[in-house]
Design a protein around this motif. Structure first.
Motif, short mmCIF file in Angstrom:
data_model
loop_
_atom_site.label_atom_id
_atom_site.label_comp_id
_atom_site.label_asym_id
_atom_site.label_seq_id
_atom_site.Cartn_x
_atom_site.Cartn_y
_atom_site.Cartn_z
N CYS A 1 -4.38 -0.01 -0.18
CA CYS A 1 -5.24 -0.82 0.36
C CYS A 1 -6.73 -0.06 0.47
CB CYS A 1 -4.85 -1.14 1.87
SG CYS A 1 -5.02 -0.08 3.10
N ARG B 1 0.33 4.00 1.11
CA ARG B 1 -0.02 4.98 2.25
C ARG B 1 0.40 4.24 3.46
NH1 ARG B 1 -0.46 7.58 -1.38
NH2 ARG B 1 -2.10 9.17 -1.89
N CYS B 2 -0.02 3.25 4.01
CA CYS B 2 0.34 2.65 5.03
C CYS B 2 1.54 1.68 5.10
CB CYS B 2 -0.77 1.96 5.80
SG CYS B 2 -1.52 0.76 5.02
N CYS C 1 0.77 -1.19 -0.01
CA CYS C 1 0.09 -0.21 -0.06
C CYS C 1 1.04 1.28 -0.10
CB CYS C 1 -0.82 -0.08 1.16
SG CYS C 1 -1.52 1.62 1.37
N CYS D 1 -6.89 2.92 2.96
CA CYS D 1 -6.21 4.08 2.49
C CYS D 1 -6.98 4.61 1.14
CB CYS D 1 -4.75 3.82 2.40
SG CYS D 1 -3.72 3.33 3.59
ZN LIG Z 1 -3.13 1.35 3.20
#
Ligand SMILES: [Zn+2]
Ligand SMILES: [Zn+2]
Length: 126
Positions: free
Chosen positions: A81, A45-46, A43, A84
């Motif tokens: 994901c 972002r995370c 992902c 996100c």
């Molecule tokens: Zn994520």
């Protein structure tokens, strides 16, 4: 005139619907499959990682939010994901609600290439 029972037109209709659905899925899978081939299953972002058993929770986000903009080099895709991805779109919604609506796409500046300046800088150093 003998109308045969058991051969209603719904069978034909079902087939048409099924074909339309298959065509849409094929189109969506087209860029999803390609994005998953180009990018690592992480992902953006995370940084959560995915494997074959969880990859269905990894989605392809379009950076410019234009789902028909699918360049072959993947520059418009970002793997996120589902959480996100949701986040990303609600942020976008808030931004457009806060008055930042106009003819120009708000992402036009965000996708500005930082390397254009870098190249000039490097050349100056030499
Ligand atoms: Zn994520
Ligand atoms: Zn998206």
């Amino acid at each position: 005139m003998a109308v045969k029972p058991g051969t209603p037109d719904t069978a034909r209709l079902d087939r048409v619907v099924a074909e339309a659905r298959r065509a849409r899925e094929a189109r969506e899978d087209g860029y999803r499959e390609r994005a998953l081939k180009i990018y690592p299953w992480v992902c953006g972002r995370c940084a959560r990682t995915f494997d074959r058993s969880t990859v269905q929770q990894l989605t392809v986000h379009h950076r410019d939010h234009n789902h028909s903009n699918n360049p072959a080099d993947g520059s418009n895709w970002e793997l996120l994901c589902v959480y996100c991805h949701d986040n990303e779109h609600s942020r976008e919604l808030e931004r457009s609600r806060s008055g930042d609506v106009g003819g120009a796409a708000p992402d036009a500046q965000a996708t500005h290439r930082p390397f254009a300046d870098l190249k000039a800088l490097l050349e100056r150093k030499r």
